[in-house]
Scaffold this active site. Structure first.
Site, mmCIF file in Angstrom:
data_model
loop_
_atom_site.group_PDB
_atom_site.id
_atom_site.type_symbol
_atom_site.label_atom_id
_atom_site.label_comp_id
_atom_site.label_asym_id
_atom_site.label_seq_id
_atom_site.Cartn_x
_atom_site.Cartn_y
_atom_site.Cartn_z
ATOM 1 N N LYS A 196 -13.477 2.031 4.086
ATOM 2 C CA LYS A 196 -12.500 1.724 3.040
ATOM 3 C C LYS A 196 -13.252 1.438 1.751
ATOM 4 O O LYS A 196 -14.056 0.516 1.671
ATOM 5 C CB LYS A 196 -11.641 0.524 3.429
ATOM 6 C CG LYS A 196 -10.675 0.123 2.326
ATOM 7 C CD LYS A 196 -9.684 -0.934 2.763
ATOM 8 C CE LYS A 196 -8.816 -1.356 1.575
ATOM 9 N NZ LYS A 196 -7.818 -2.356 1.967
ATOM 10 N N LYS A 249 -10.368 5.783 3.917
ATOM 11 C CA LYS A 249 -9.398 5.433 2.875
ATOM 12 C C LYS A 249 -10.099 5.210 1.555
ATOM 13 O O LYS A 249 -11.067 4.459 1.534
ATOM 14 C CB LYS A 249 -8.662 4.160 3.294
ATOM 15 C CG LYS A 249 -7.666 3.656 2.288
ATOM 16 C CD LYS A 249 -7.170 2.304 2.699
ATOM 17 C CE LYS A 249 -6.304 1.758 1.569
ATOM 18 N NZ LYS A 249 -5.978 0.376 1.777
#
Ligand code: PBG
Ligand code: ZN
Length: 326
Positions: A196, A249
């Site tokens: 992330k 992400k």
């Protein structure tokens, strides 16, 4: 293999043969729909930077789930907006917290519908950071692990099918796995936000979840967009600690990471098509600058081709509808 012996256009001549040799497919079953839930009744407020996405109250959930089911979408990921925030983010793990109540409401209505919960502190802390802070405003890793574990257990107790930690603390998958197991939830899988990044693409989400940090940014815990090797190390750690599904992400600017994670580990891999990616498409479509349907389906198919098995996307409902239409 060269021209004129090999003519690639031979297999592109009709839709029949194109469909026969197609390598990748997109299906409503691949999609996970993110939802922002808050207290109150009759609330259905469109997020200004995310046309078509709404903050909804608990009473709206049954109709929402019915719609998703009718479209063939199997799962949601829940984000909660608490009534009040505090320094310790107690709303994240309260038994009657917003996500806990949302899980119960969905399960009471549709027990088989798959409920994933985002596990993080930033929607619940007054400072908007993803964990507990020290005096210098730095997130304290190991204290935060206990809060996250408690949050995950409270979600499982409410009936969550899967938990998804998005905080990026070190060791959180192990802490959550141990806590779930100790409380009798060894069958609840963890989908780890493994790679992330500290991304500018989360802006519209922070409008929706009211989770913009009050000061500073998240670069002390989320990853540097410049790093690819580190994404593999982060993912390896999460797998070692017991992650069942790994996630990359954002998705669009990190397609290379999706591919590398899939190739390196062969694990079920999720791509999070984040809020800013959605907002850009919506803005261009609203201006008539792009064909929204074709752009969305091409983008989602691209995530699949890059190696994603699952896609979290705000486009899920539209995409499922378009896939149905053919
Ligand atoms: C919470 C969280 C965020 C997103 C998912 N979980 C925001 C952030 O890290 O700042 C972003 C999702 C999106 O932009 O759609 N940690
Ligand atoms: Zn967070």
């Amino acid at each position: 293999m060269h021209f004129p012996t090999y003519r690639p256009r031979r297999l592109r001549r009709t839709e029949t043969i194109r469909a026969m040799v197609r390598e990748t497919s997109l299906d409503a079953n691949d999609l996970i729909y993110p939802m922002f839930v808050e207290f109150g009744t009759g609330v259905r407020r469109e997020v200004s930077s995310m046309p078509g996405v709404f903050n909804i109250s608990l009473d709206q959930l049954p109709a929402e789930i019915d719609e998703l089911k009718s479209l063939g979408i199997p799962a949601v990921i829940l984000f909660g907006i608490p009534e009040t925030k505090d320094e310790a983010g107690t709303g994240a793990y309260a038994e009657d917290g917003i996500v806990q109540q949302a899980i119960r409401a969905i399960k009471a209505h549709a027990p088989e519908f798959y409920v994933i919960t985002d596990v993080c502190m930033c929607e619940y802390t007054s400072h908007g950071h993803c964990g507990a802070l020290d005096d210098d405003g730095c997130v304290i890793n190991d204290v935060t692990l206990e809060l996250l574990a408690q949050t995950a257990v409270s979600h499982a107790e409410a009936g969550a099918d899967m938990v998804a930690p998005s905080d990026m603390m070190d060791g959180r998958v192990a802490a959550i796995r141990a806590a779930l197991d100790a409380e009798g939830f060894s069958d609840v899988p963890i989908m780890a936000y493994s790679a992330k990044y500290a991304s500018a693409y989360y802006g519209p989400f922070r409008d929706a979840a009211d989770s913009t940090p009050a000061f500073g940014d998240r670069r002390g815990y989320q990853m540097d967009p410049a790093n690819g090797e580190e994404a593999l190390r982060e993912t390896a750690l999460d797998i070692d600690e017991g992650a069942d599904i790994v996630m990359v992400k954002p998705a669009l600017a990190y397609m290379d990471i999706i591919r590398r994670v899939k190739d390196e580990f062969g694990y079920p891999t999720c791509a999070y098509n984040v809020s800013g990616e959605y907002a850009m498409v919506k803005a261009a479509a609203a201006n008539g600058w792009i064909d929204e349907k074709r752009v969305v389906l091409e983008t989602l198919l691209g995530f699949k081709r890059a190696g994603a098995d699952l896609i979290i996307t705000y486009h899920a409902k539209d995409a499922a509808r378009w896939l149905k239409e053919g």
